[in-house]
Design a protein around this motif. Structure first.
Motif, PDB file in Angstrom:
ATOM      1  N   ALA A 350      77.115 -70.246  33.823  1.00 35.29           N
ATOM      2  CA  ALA A 350      76.913 -70.983  32.577  1.00 35.29           C
ATOM      3  C   ALA A 350      78.247 -71.433  31.997  1.00 35.29           C
ATOM      4  O   ALA A 350      78.370 -72.536  31.457  1.00 35.29           O
ATOM      5  CB  ALA A 350      76.159 -70.117  31.564  1.00 35.29           C
ATOM      6  N   ALA A 351      79.264 -70.583  32.112  1.00 34.20           N
ATOM      7  CA  ALA A 351      80.590 -70.949  31.615  1.00 34.20           C
ATOM      8  C   ALA A 351      81.150 -72.152  32.367  1.00 34.20           C
ATOM      9  O   ALA A 351      81.921 -72.950  31.818  1.00 34.20           O
ATOM     10  CB  ALA A 351      81.546 -69.764  31.740  1.00 34.20           C
ATOM     11  N   GLU A 352      80.734 -72.284  33.621  1.00 33.55           N
ATOM     12  CA  GLU A 352      81.160 -73.438  34.418  1.00 33.55           C
ATOM     13  C   GLU A 352      80.275 -74.654  34.172  1.00 33.55           C
ATOM     14  O   GLU A 352      80.565 -75.749  34.658  1.00 33.55           O
ATOM     15  CB  GLU A 352      81.100 -73.077  35.913  1.00 33.55           C
ATOM     16  N   ALA A 356      71.564 -74.877  36.118  1.00 33.96           N
ATOM     17  CA  ALA A 356      70.386 -74.642  36.965  1.00 33.96           C
ATOM     18  C   ALA A 356      70.507 -73.311  37.698  1.00 33.96           C
ATOM     19  O   ALA A 356      69.539 -72.543  37.794  1.00 33.96           O
ATOM     20  CB  ALA A 356      70.219 -75.789  37.958  1.00 33.96           C
ATOM     21  N   VAL A 357      71.687 -73.027  38.218  1.00 32.78           N
ATOM     22  CA  VAL A 357      71.908 -71.743  38.892  1.00 32.78           C
ATOM     23  C   VAL A 357      71.775 -70.604  37.889  1.00 32.78           C
ATOM     24  O   VAL A 357      71.148 -69.573  38.166  1.00 32.78           O
ATOM     25  CB  VAL A 357      73.301 -71.720  39.557  1.00 32.78           C
ATOM     26  N   ALA A 358      72.354 -70.793  36.701  1.00 32.04           N
ATOM     27  CA  ALA A 358      72.270 -69.762  35.666  1.00 32.04           C
ATOM     28  C   ALA A 358      70.822 -69.473  35.293  1.00 32.04           C
ATOM     29  O   ALA A 358      70.433 -68.310  35.099  1.00 32.04           O
ATOM     30  CB  ALA A 358      73.064 -70.188  34.437  1.00 32.04           C
ATOM     31  N   ALA A 359      70.001 -70.522  35.192  1.00 35.97           N
ATOM     32  CA  ALA A 359      68.591 -70.333  34.827  1.00 35.97           C
ATOM     33  C   ALA A 359      67.861 -69.492  35.859  1.00 35.97           C
ATOM     34  O   ALA A 359      67.102 -68.567  35.522  1.00 35.97           O
ATOM     35  CB  ALA A 359      67.912 -71.692  34.673  1.00 35.97           C
ATOM     36  N   ALA A 486      81.604 -74.441  22.774  1.00 34.84           N
ATOM     37  CA  ALA A 486      82.776 -75.048  22.137  1.00 34.84           C
ATOM     38  C   ALA A 486      83.163 -76.352  22.824  1.00 34.84           C
ATOM     39  O   ALA A 486      83.519 -77.344  22.164  1.00 34.84           O
ATOM     40  CB  ALA A 486      83.946 -74.068  22.170  1.00 34.84           C
ATOM     41  N   VAL A 487      83.096 -76.388  24.149  1.00 38.81           N
ATOM     42  CA  VAL A 487      83.475 -77.600  24.874  1.00 38.81           C
ATOM     43  C   VAL A 487      82.531 -78.751  24.530  1.00 38.81           C
ATOM     44  O   VAL A 487      82.969 -79.874  24.248  1.00 38.81           O
ATOM     45  CB  VAL A 487      83.476 -77.344  26.399  1.00 38.81           C
ATOM     46  N   ARG A 518      89.430 -79.350  33.262  1.00 44.65           N
ATOM     47  CA  ARG A 518      89.666 -80.187  34.454  1.00 44.65           C
ATOM     48  C   ARG A 518      88.708 -79.895  35.591  1.00 44.65           C
ATOM     49  O   ARG A 518      88.664 -80.652  36.553  1.00 44.65           O
ATOM     50  CB  ARG A 518      91.099 -79.966  34.957  1.00 44.65           C
ATOM     51  N   HIS A 519      87.993 -78.816  35.503  1.00 46.40           N
ATOM     52  CA  HIS A 519      87.162 -78.403  36.631  1.00 46.40           C
ATOM     53  C   HIS A 519      85.769 -78.015  36.149  1.00 46.40           C
ATOM     54  O   HIS A 519      85.557 -77.700  34.986  1.00 46.40           O
ATOM     55  CB  HIS A 519      87.800 -77.214  37.371  1.00 46.40           C
ATOM     56  N   GLY A 520      84.835 -78.036  37.103  1.00 50.79           N
ATOM     57  CA  GLY A 520      83.482 -77.581  36.812  1.00 50.79           C
ATOM     58  C   GLY A 520      82.634 -78.622  36.117  1.00 50.79           C
ATOM     59  O   GLY A 520      83.049 -79.750  35.849  1.00 50.79           O
ATOM     60  N   ALA A 521      81.417 -78.197  35.803  1.00 51.27           N
ATOM     61  CA  ALA A 521      80.439 -79.128  35.252  1.00 51.27           C
ATOM     62  C   ALA A 521      80.772 -79.572  33.836  1.00 51.27           C
ATOM     63  O   ALA A 521      80.263 -80.597  33.371  1.00 51.27           O
ATOM     64  CB  ALA A 521      79.058 -78.484  35.272  1.00 51.27           C
ATOM     65  N   GLN A 522      81.632 -78.807  33.116  1.00 48.41           N
ATOM     66  CA  GLN A 522      81.978 -79.225  31.761  1.00 48.41           C
ATOM     67  C   GLN A 522      82.741 -80.546  31.754  1.00 48.41           C
ATOM     68  O   GLN A 522      82.760 -81.254  30.748  1.00 48.41           O
ATOM     69  CB  GLN A 522      82.825 -78.133  31.071  1.00 48.41           C
ATOM     70  N   VAL A 523      83.387 -80.874  32.863  1.00 52.89           N
ATOM     71  CA  VAL A 523      84.093 -82.151  32.963  1.00 52.89           C
ATOM     72  C   VAL A 523      83.129 -83.306  32.699  1.00 52.89           C
ATOM     73  O   VAL A 523      83.496 -84.325  32.089  1.00 52.89           O
ATOM     74  CB  VAL A 523      84.747 -82.295  34.354  1.00 52.89           C
ATOM     75  N   GLN A 524      81.888 -83.152  33.163  1.00 53.66           N
ATOM     76  CA  GLN A 524      80.881 -84.206  32.980  1.00 53.66           C
ATOM     77  C   GLN A 524      80.680 -84.520  31.509  1.00 53.66           C
ATOM     78  O   GLN A 524      80.572 -85.682  31.105  1.00 53.66           O
ATOM     79  CB  GLN A 524      79.563 -83.760  33.615  1.00 53.66           C
ATOM     80  N   ARG A 525      80.641 -83.481  30.670  1.00 57.50           N
ATOM     81  CA  ARG A 525      80.417 -83.686  29.248  1.00 57.50           C
ATOM     82  C   ARG A 525      81.575 -84.437  28.604  1.00 57.50           C
ATOM     83  O   ARG A 525      81.374 -85.340  27.779  1.00 57.50           O
ATOM     84  CB  ARG A 525      80.217 -82.329  28.563  1.00 57.50           C
TER      85      ARG A 525
END
Length: 881
Positions: A350-352, A356-359, A486-487, A518-525
């Protein structure tokens, strides 16, 4: 199989009826995998056939029996083409001969049927053969012969996920799209297996989230027989492959199965029995033949043996998520250690931003948790993660269970979140308010930050910039800067700043955020929000790059919700820059995702662009369908209502219906006064002002423009100022102030000169040309109209191309005056007559040609006199000649 299995086969059925219904003989071949619905299709054709129907079913053990299939069709008939033709001729009606499983037909029968069709054109013999593909037992020459004999060939493919949903509905089972996709993946889209499972599995299963689907009974029986026919080593290999799943290294499968010697022989045996398949890289990977075979093999092992093998497999696997899931499969009762490890992994994912994986991990953790409070918390977080991943349908499937839990701040926050993505603002407001009332920020800062972040999304969807900033700052103060809440709050915060005229501050914030994330799915946001901002400040090229990069969810993981936002604004950027084909394609692809996920919040925003393009291209049916989709469902949120109003305005403007534009946009005047319909985000102010001028409401247009010009002056959007300047130019020109009108149009074109806004440039040019022509500056108007027409033509905006042509014709600059007779119509009269003949009223003609209704009536009186007619009906009849 008949009935439901014909779902989504209308095109194939129509093609067969069309081809077999032609005069004379025909030979149609329907091919496809086993169970795909070939027989059902053939029976549907037979049910509609008006004449005798002959049937035969070929079998592999009769392939070598000469004329065996022909004897089934017509017992005792001399097996010669002439005899068959004579028999058909005597029937007096077309004869349909259906040969099922034709891949096993003896060649002699095929030759007689094919020769009769080829050499007896007057005989109405229609052969319909169905042949299975993908069966390694079938000789290649048999299918090749059928293809060479056929005059019509139809290949049936497995159903798509949406078609599986249609098939289920036809069988009386309603599946939400994510469940339809799950059933599609499990069955490979094979109709027979879908229908069997729908009949065999309890209906309650289909309403659950992520159930384990069994193999259909027929598949289970086939797999059981295959296992019995294999040696012990091949059975162990099949079991190990089923436990470890597809794409596993052969080394790991062999180690788990305890196969050391003769591995290749064992592989051959298991693969030959249809239990395993090799991966795409040859002998390096192996897996179960398909999900149904996997389920059948595991079921055949029995619970105890399967659990033991899953525990052994967990010792071999290094990937923590995969290893823990193997332990889940080996845990029929609560296991606190495994549940805690699942929770830890879910928190990491979830932090990344890998929601879907977290769910999935949290759902498993909940099932294995004995403590009630922890179990309920994990289930609630699983629903939250599902919404974050963008699967509103799957989340909704768990809502009855979540609503039955005790009330907590987290529970209300999750239910509020789901209400947001489903477009239910009132429910979301109630849920979130209750969550905030219940939470103790000192004891549960993470939950409080989550609620605040949900409020940020709620305020964004309501287009309330002040509330957005307030809640974003609150969320940022409650949790670590790199926490998911926060992100996302920081990413959305920039949009609130831009809406309040602080775009430079927002850009600086995104620069800092991009450096940090710079990395992970948060970049998408971050990329999506930055692209949204770039669109607001006219950096269209940068917006396209950011938004295009944040549409996919497969590179960094990510959220379908973010992908839908990105797609909607990407389509808008493509529309503004003239890439209309790309814009329509973006909307079409995103609409598939929207239908699959149930995130209706983004629907109107997506369809707004589609309506605009189709309306301007004079494509009424696609425009109406896009408008229907934009209006579908609840529209509690402003981010849904505003684009729906804009879409309706585009439809009206494309029809030159200025009154319709005013009606469509009137509600936005109230929203703008409250700070909602921000013109830097929603380009509606100039459309409304132009329509007011065309309606003759000059004082209202002046007051409206004065307000909007004052706000736009403090903005960073040159496009907004350019659009308003053009509207002011139209108002001034209409009031006879040509000099001041020129200045405003020139200002508008200068502001747009260095921006890639092709549609805006052409639209301003068209309005400018109308003012020039009205002022008698026909040669100048001609040049401006010609330039605008070229751009409209390049865009495919045929509605405006036609208007430019009428304006050019009405101007008469290039008309050969010396050739006109005294009774002929002037260019202006010709333009009026064409529009009146099409059924437009005087008022509508006036709006189209940008003249007064009195001028239209004056021209119409002269037209009647010149042509010797007395009515609009006579004019229409004369034009129709």
């Amino acid at each position: 199989m008949t009935g439901p299995t014909l779902t989504a086969r209308d095109d194939a059925l129509a093609a067969l009826e069309r081809d077999l219904g032609r005069p004379g003989p025909g030979f149609a071949l329907v091919s496809g995998p086993e169970g795909v619905g070939k027989t059902a299709l053939a029976e549907a054709v037979a049910a509609r056939h008006d004449g005798p129907v002959l049937r035969a079913v070929a079998a592999p053990w009769e392939t070598g029996r000469a004329h065996g299939v022909l004897c089934q069709l017509l017992p005792g008939l001399d097996p010669e083409p002439a005899c068959l033709a004579d028999h058909v001729a005597r029937s007096g009606k077309p004869v349909l001969a259906i040969v099922d499983d034709a891949q096993w037909t003896d060649q002699e029968s095929v030759r007689v049927l094919a020769s009769t069709v080829r050499h007896h054109p007057g005989v109405a013999l229609r052969v319909l053969a169905t042949a299975r593909t993908g069966d390694p037992r079938v000789p290649a020459g048999a299918v090749d012969l059928l293809h060479r004999c056929a005059t019509t060939r139809i290949a049936l493919h497995p159903f798509t996920a949406p078609e599986v949903g249609e098939l289920a509905a036809a069988c009386g089972v309603l599946l939400h799209p994510s469940m339809a996709e799950r059933l599609w993946r499990h069955t490979g889209g094979i109709a027979r297996h879908v229908v069997e499972l729908l009949a065999e599995v309890p209906k309650a299963t289909w309403a659950r989230f992520d159930p384990d689907l069994p193999a259909p009974a027929a598949v289970a029986a086939r797999v059981g027989t295959a296992l019995e026919g294999c040696g012990p080593a091949a059975r162990r290999l099949a079991g190990a492959a089923a436990v470890l799943g597809p794409g596993t290294a052969v080394r790991d499968v062999a180690l788990l199965a305890g196969v050391e010697d003769g591995l290749l022989d064992v592989l051959d045996e298991a693969a030959g029995a249809g239990l395993v398949v090799l991966g795409p890289h040859g002998l390096t990977e192996i897996g179960p033949a398909d999900p149904m075979v996997r389920a059948a093999v595991l079921a055949a092992m029995g619970p105890a043996a399967a659990a033991a093998l899953h525990r052994e497999a967990a010792e071999l696997i290094e990937d923590p998520v995969r290893r823990t899931r193997l332990l889940v499969a080996a845990s029929p009762v609560p296991d606190q250690a495994v549940a805690d490890r699942l929770d830890e992994l879910a928190t990491e994912r979830a932090a990344e931003g890998a929601w879907a994986v977290a769910a999935s991990l949290l759902t498993d953790a909940s099932r294995l948790t004995e403590d009630r409070l922890s179990r309920e918390s994990r289930l609630t977080r699983a629903v939250d993660a599902l919404i974050g991943a963008g699967d509103a349908f799957a989340a909704a499937a768990l809502i009855p269970e979540v609503e039955s839990l005790r009330e907590t701040p987290l529970r209300n926050a999750v239910l509020g979140y789901l209400a947001i993505v489903r477009g239910r603002a009132t429910e979301a407001e109630t849920r979130l308010a209750r969550a905030w009332d219940l939470v103790n920020a000192g004891r549960e800062p993470d939950v409080a930050a989550l609620i605040a972040q949900r409020y940020v999304l709620h305020a964004l969807s309501r287009c309330h910039a002040g509330e957005l900033l307030e809640w974003a700052d609150r969320a940022l103060s409650l949790t670590e800067a790199n926490a998911p809440a926060a992100v996302e709050a920081a990413a959305i915060r920039g949009l609130g700043l831009a809406s309040e005229g602080r775009a430079a501050e927002a850009a600086a914030g995104y620069a800092e955020l991009s450096e940090r994330v710079r990395h992970g799915a948060q970049v998408q946001r971050v990329m999506m929000a930055r692209g949204w901002l770039n669109l607001m400040v006219d950096a269209v090229d940068d917006a396209r790059a950011d938004l295009g990069g944040s549409v996919p969810t497969t590179v960094h993981g990510g959220s379908a919700r973010i992908s839908l936002w990105a797609s909607a604004w990407l389509a808008r950027a493509q529309f503004l820059s003239g890439e209309w084909d790309d814009a329509v394609r973006t909307v079409r692809e995103a609409t598939v995702l929207l239908d699959r996920t149930g995130i209706v919040l983004a629907g109107p925003l997506l369809q707004w662009t589609a309506v605009a393009v189709h309306a301007l291209r004079d494509e009424p049916e696609p425009a109406a369908e896009a408008m229907r989709r934009a209006d579908a469902g609840p529209q509690d949120y402003e981010i849904m209502r505003v684009p729906a109003h804009l879409a309706r305005a585009h439809l009206a403007e494309a029809r030159a219906d200025s009154a319709g534009v005013v009606r469509a946009l009137r509600p936005l005047t109230q929203s703008w006064a409250s700070g909602v319909a921000d013109s830097s985000l929603w380009p509606w102010g100039d459309m409304y002002a132009h329509a007011l001028v065309l309606e003759g409401r000059y004082a209202e247009a002046d007051a409206f423009l004065t307000q909007h010009e004052r706000v736009a002056a403090g903005r960073d959007s040159a496009a907004e100022r350019a659009r308003l300047a053009a509207a002011r130019g139209r108002l001034l020109g209409t009031q006879g102030e040509l000099g001041r009108a020129r200045d405003r149009f020139d200002e508008s074109l200068a502001l747009l000169e260095n921006l890639p806004l092709r549609y805006d440039q052409a639209r301003v040019g068209f309005a400018y040309g109308q003012i020039l022509r009205r002022a008698g500056k026909r040669r100048e108007a001609d040049a401006v109209f010609t330039t605008a027409r070229e751009t409209f033509a390049a865009l495919g905006a045929v509605t405006y191309v036609a208007r430019c042509d009428r304006e050019l014709k009405a101007g008469g600059v290039h008309a050969p005056r010396a050739d006109r007779g005294i009774a002929e119509l002037t260019p202006q009269e010709e333009a009026v007559s064409e529009l009146v003949a099409r059924g437009l009223s005087n008022r509508e003609v006036a709006a189209e040609l940008f003249v007064s209704a009195k001028t239209v009536q004056y021209h119409l009186t002269r037209i009647y006199a010149k042509l010797g007619i007395r009515s609009r009906a006579e004019l229409a009849a004369r034009k129709a000649r």
